[in-house]
Design an enzyme around this catalytic site. Structure first.
Site, PDB file in Angstrom:
ATOM      1  N   ARG A 224       0.844  -1.194   0.000  1.00 44.42           N
ATOM      2  CA  ARG A 224       0.000   0.000   0.000  1.00 44.42           C
ATOM      3  C   ARG A 224       0.886   1.252   0.000  1.00 44.42           C
ATOM      4  O   ARG A 224       1.959   1.254   0.621  1.00 44.42           O
ATOM      5  CB  ARG A 224      -0.887   0.044   1.243  1.00 44.42           C
ATOM      6  CG  ARG A 224      -2.030  -0.941   1.242  1.00 44.42           C
ATOM      7  CD  ARG A 224      -3.142  -0.549   0.252  1.00 44.42           C
ATOM      8  NE  ARG A 224      -4.264  -1.476   0.311  1.00 44.42           N
ATOM      9  CZ  ARG A 224      -4.441  -2.501  -0.520  1.00 44.42           C
ATOM     10  NH1 ARG A 224      -3.590  -2.738  -1.495  1.00 44.42           N
ATOM     11  NH2 ARG A 224      -5.503  -3.277  -0.403  1.00 44.42           N
ATOM     12  N   HIS A 272      -0.823   0.325  -9.896  1.00 40.15           N
ATOM     13  CA  HIS A 272      -1.578  -0.590  -9.026  1.00 40.15           C
ATOM     14  C   HIS A 272      -2.145  -1.766  -9.842  1.00 40.15           C
ATOM     15  O   HIS A 272      -3.360  -1.967  -9.908  1.00 40.15           O
ATOM     16  CB  HIS A 272      -2.697   0.141  -8.263  1.00 40.15           C
ATOM     17  CG  HIS A 272      -3.137  -0.624  -7.039  1.00 40.15           C
ATOM     18  ND1 HIS A 272      -3.565  -0.013  -5.884  1.00 40.15           N
ATOM     19  CD2 HIS A 272      -3.204  -1.965  -6.780  1.00 40.15           C
ATOM     20  CE1 HIS A 272      -3.880  -0.931  -4.988  1.00 40.15           C
ATOM     21  NE2 HIS A 272      -3.666  -2.127  -5.507  1.00 40.15           N
TER      22      HIS A 272
HETATM   23  N1  LIG Z   1      -0.588  -4.125  -5.261  1.00 42.03           N
HETATM   24  C1  LIG Z   1      -1.555  -4.988  -5.374  1.00 42.03           C
HETATM   25  O1  LIG Z   1      -2.097  -5.200  -6.454  1.00 42.03           O
HETATM   26  C2  LIG Z   1      -2.007  -5.768  -4.161  1.00 42.03           C
HETATM   27  C3  LIG Z   1      -2.855  -6.873  -4.343  1.00 42.03           C
HETATM   28  C4  LIG Z   1      -3.232  -7.631  -3.248  1.00 42.03           C
HETATM   29  C5  LIG Z   1      -2.761  -7.299  -1.982  1.00 42.03           C
HETATM   30  N2  LIG Z   1      -1.941  -6.223  -1.830  1.00 42.03           N
HETATM   31  C6  LIG Z   1      -1.432  -5.870  -0.490  1.00 42.03           C
HETATM   32  O2  LIG Z   1      -0.711  -6.974   0.047  1.00 42.03           O
HETATM   33  C7  LIG Z   1      -0.982  -7.037   1.436  1.00 42.03           C
HETATM   34  C8  LIG Z   1      -0.644  -8.416   1.983  1.00 42.03           C
HETATM   35  O3  LIG Z   1      -1.622  -9.360   1.561  1.00 42.03           O
HETATM   36  P1  LIG Z   1      -1.702 -10.825   2.196  1.00 42.03           P
HETATM   37  O4  LIG Z   1      -2.925 -11.451   1.654  1.00 42.03           O
HETATM   38  O5  LIG Z   1      -0.408 -11.536   2.034  1.00 42.03           O
HETATM   39  O6  LIG Z   1      -1.889 -10.457   3.747  1.00 42.03           O
HETATM   40  P2  LIG Z   1      -1.907 -11.435   4.991  1.00 42.03           P
HETATM   41  O7  LIG Z   1      -2.149 -12.842   4.558  1.00 42.03           O
HETATM   42  O8  LIG Z   1      -2.814 -10.818   5.993  1.00 42.03           O
HETATM   43  O9  LIG Z   1      -0.401 -11.378   5.553  1.00 42.03           O
HETATM   44  C9  LIG Z   1       0.112 -10.260   6.195  1.00 42.03           C
HETATM   45  C10 LIG Z   1       1.529 -10.574   6.684  1.00 42.03           C
HETATM   46  O10 LIG Z   1       2.083  -9.378   7.249  1.00 42.03           O
HETATM   47  C11 LIG Z   1       2.569  -9.664   8.559  1.00 42.03           C
HETATM   48  N3  LIG Z   1       2.421  -8.489   9.429  1.00 42.03           N
HETATM   49  C12 LIG Z   1       1.301  -7.795   9.722  1.00 42.03           C
HETATM   50  N4  LIG Z   1       1.567  -6.793  10.593  1.00 42.03           N
HETATM   51  C13 LIG Z   1       2.899  -6.872  10.847  1.00 42.03           C
HETATM   52  C14 LIG Z   1       3.779  -6.125  11.669  1.00 42.03           C
HETATM   53  N5  LIG Z   1       3.353  -5.105  12.416  1.00 42.03           N
HETATM   54  N6  LIG Z   1       5.081  -6.490  11.700  1.00 42.03           N
HETATM   55  C15 LIG Z   1       5.536  -7.546  10.966  1.00 42.03           C
HETATM   56  N7  LIG Z   1       4.742  -8.285  10.166  1.00 42.03           N
HETATM   57  C16 LIG Z   1       3.446  -7.956  10.097  1.00 42.03           C
HETATM   58  C17 LIG Z   1       1.711 -10.804   9.051  1.00 42.03           C
HETATM   59  O11 LIG Z   1       2.390 -11.463  10.115  1.00 42.03           O
HETATM   60  P3  LIG Z   1       1.773 -12.783  10.807  1.00 42.03           P
HETATM   61  O12 LIG Z   1       1.867 -13.855   9.755  1.00 42.03           O
HETATM   62  O13 LIG Z   1       2.690 -13.014  11.940  1.00 42.03           O
HETATM   63  O14 LIG Z   1       0.356 -12.444  11.153  1.00 42.03           O
HETATM   64  C18 LIG Z   1       1.555 -11.637   7.777  1.00 42.03           C
HETATM   65  O15 LIG Z   1       2.674 -12.478   7.604  1.00 42.03           O
HETATM   66  C19 LIG Z   1      -2.456  -6.659   1.517  1.00 42.03           C
HETATM   67  O16 LIG Z   1      -2.808  -6.211   2.800  1.00 42.03           O
HETATM   68  C20 LIG Z   1      -2.550  -5.543   0.496  1.00 42.03           C
HETATM   69  O17 LIG Z   1      -2.275  -4.330   1.117  1.00 42.03           O
HETATM   70  C21 LIG Z   1      -1.562  -5.463  -2.889  1.00 42.03           C
END
Ligand SMILES: NC(=O)c1ccc[n+]([C@@H]2O[C@H](COP(=O)([O-])OP(=O)(O)OC[C@H]3O[C@@H](n4cnc5c(N)ncnc54)[C@H](OP(=O)(O)O)[C@@H]3O)[C@@H](O)[C@H]2O)c1
Length: 309
Positions: A224, A272
């Site tokens: 983001r 994006h």
């Molecule tokens: N650019 C694009 O087109 C696009 C598309 C889709 C998604 N995204 C972005 O990608 C992000 C990630 O997606 P996802 O599905 O992989 O999310 P997810 O499954 O919720 O995974 C989030 C990861 O971040 C870690 N995390 C969260 N808060 C943290 C902190 N304070 N310190 C260290 N690690 C932390 C979590 O740790 P734990 O495992 O320990 O909980 C988890 O490993 C989304 O939230 C979105 O913003 C972007």
């Protein structure tokens, strides 16, 4: 019982027809013409305007059309008691895997320099270390981060990841929590941000983090725009501490025409597009999740609102 759908106008009718076919038992209505608001039990949304969801007093569940939920929770008037389901269709993972692999390889093989030399007919044979000597670090080891880490490992990179809680992923050096952030960053030559946007992670890509990365490191942000402090990145690039940045997400989207990222020689802007939800696979995942929710079955994509992602 009805549901409303909120997406950009170009895709609204497509999504309405598609979701109606997938969920014939629920009437699907457009966000701008929802009929009696008391009848709306479910809302499938991407970037709903502030105050928009509180119009529906009998809302049972909100579905985020994407894996991040920050575009929903940043509404100051959001009805906080309503559960949120995120969407994690397999094609989101596939697309992000492609994007991250492409851009890590682009930086690793110094493609920007080769492309810049071509108009001058310059034969630039740059010598790269093999991937196994290139240390890549993924911030966030969730659905997307863990998958990208495994893919980069399969390509041959020396991959580490950092998350909130400890992880065991075969072949990946895993770091966890604030205490282990520094050693993770110190060993990272290409940093990929795949964190959710939360109060803890907002502005995490800042001057202090860039200083901790080794000289010549590069940054890819496909999470983001709110993770990045734009000016800190520009300073680190202009000082020569960082080599390149690849940015897919921005504080304001579309990125304003006057923003310095557009013509910075060390920045690649992508609009994006790292991993956009595909209506076919995404719609099916949404319908499956909603059916499970309505039936009172466990929904793996139900967001832990306490945790914030
Ligand atoms: N650019 C694009 O087109 C696009 C598309 C889709 C998604 N995204 C972005 O990608 C992000 C990630 O997606 P996802 O599905 O992989 O999310 P997810 O499954 O919720 O995974 C989030 C990861 O971040 C870690 N995390 C969260 N808060 C943290 C902190 N304070 N310190 C260290 N690690 C932390 C979590 O740790 P734990 O495992 O320990 O909980 C988890 O490993 C989304 O939230 C979105 O913003 C972007």
């Amino acid at each position: 019982m009805a549901l409303v759908i909120r997406v950009g106008p170009a895709r609204q009718q497509w999504w309405l027809d598609h979701m109606q076919a997938l969920l014939p038992e629920i009437e699907c209505r457009p966000w701008d013409d929802p009929g009696d608001p008391n009848e709306i039990a479910y809302a499938i949304v991407w970037k709903p305007p502030p105050g928009g969801l509180k119009r529906f007093p009998n809302l049972k569940c909100i579905v985020s059309m994407g894996s991040g939920i920050d575009h929903v929770t940043n509404d100051p008037e959001l009805p906080r008691h309503v559960p949120i389901i995120r969407t994690t269709a397999f094609d989101l993972t596939q697309r992000m895997r492609e994007y991250v692999t492409l851009h890590v390889l682009r930086i690793h093989r110094r493609l920007p320099e080769i492309e810049a030399a071509q108009p001058f007919r310059e034969w630039r044979q740059l010598i790269n270390p093999p991937a196994y000597r290139r240390r890549v670090g993924i911030m966030g080891l969730g659905n997307l981060g863990a998958d990208c880490a495994r893919t980069l490992k399969a390509v041959g990179f020396d991959v580490a990841g950092w998350a909130r809680r400890p992880k065991a992923i075969e072949g990946i050096t895993c770091f966890a929590g604030d205490d282990q952030r520094r050693p993770f960053l110190e060993r990272t030559e290409i940093l990929v941000c795949l964190l959710p946007l939360t109060p803890e992670t907002r502005g995490i890509l800042n001057a202090e983090l860039f200083r901790t990365l080794p000289e010549g490191a590069s940054v890819i942000n496909c999470a983001r725009g709110g993770h990045l402090v734009d000016q800190d990145l520009l300073d680190a690039l202009d000082r020569g501490h960082l080599a390149y940045a690849t940015l897919d997400v921005f504080h304001q989207e579309p990125l304003p025409a006057e923003h310095p990222f557009w013509d910075h020689p060390k920045v690649l802007v992508t609009p994006h597009v790292a991993s956009l939800i595909d209506p076919e696979a995404g719609g099916k995942a949404i319908a499956d999740n909603l059916r499970r929710f309505i039936a009172g079955k466990p929904v793996p994509d139900l967001v832990d609102l306490e945790q914030g992602y």
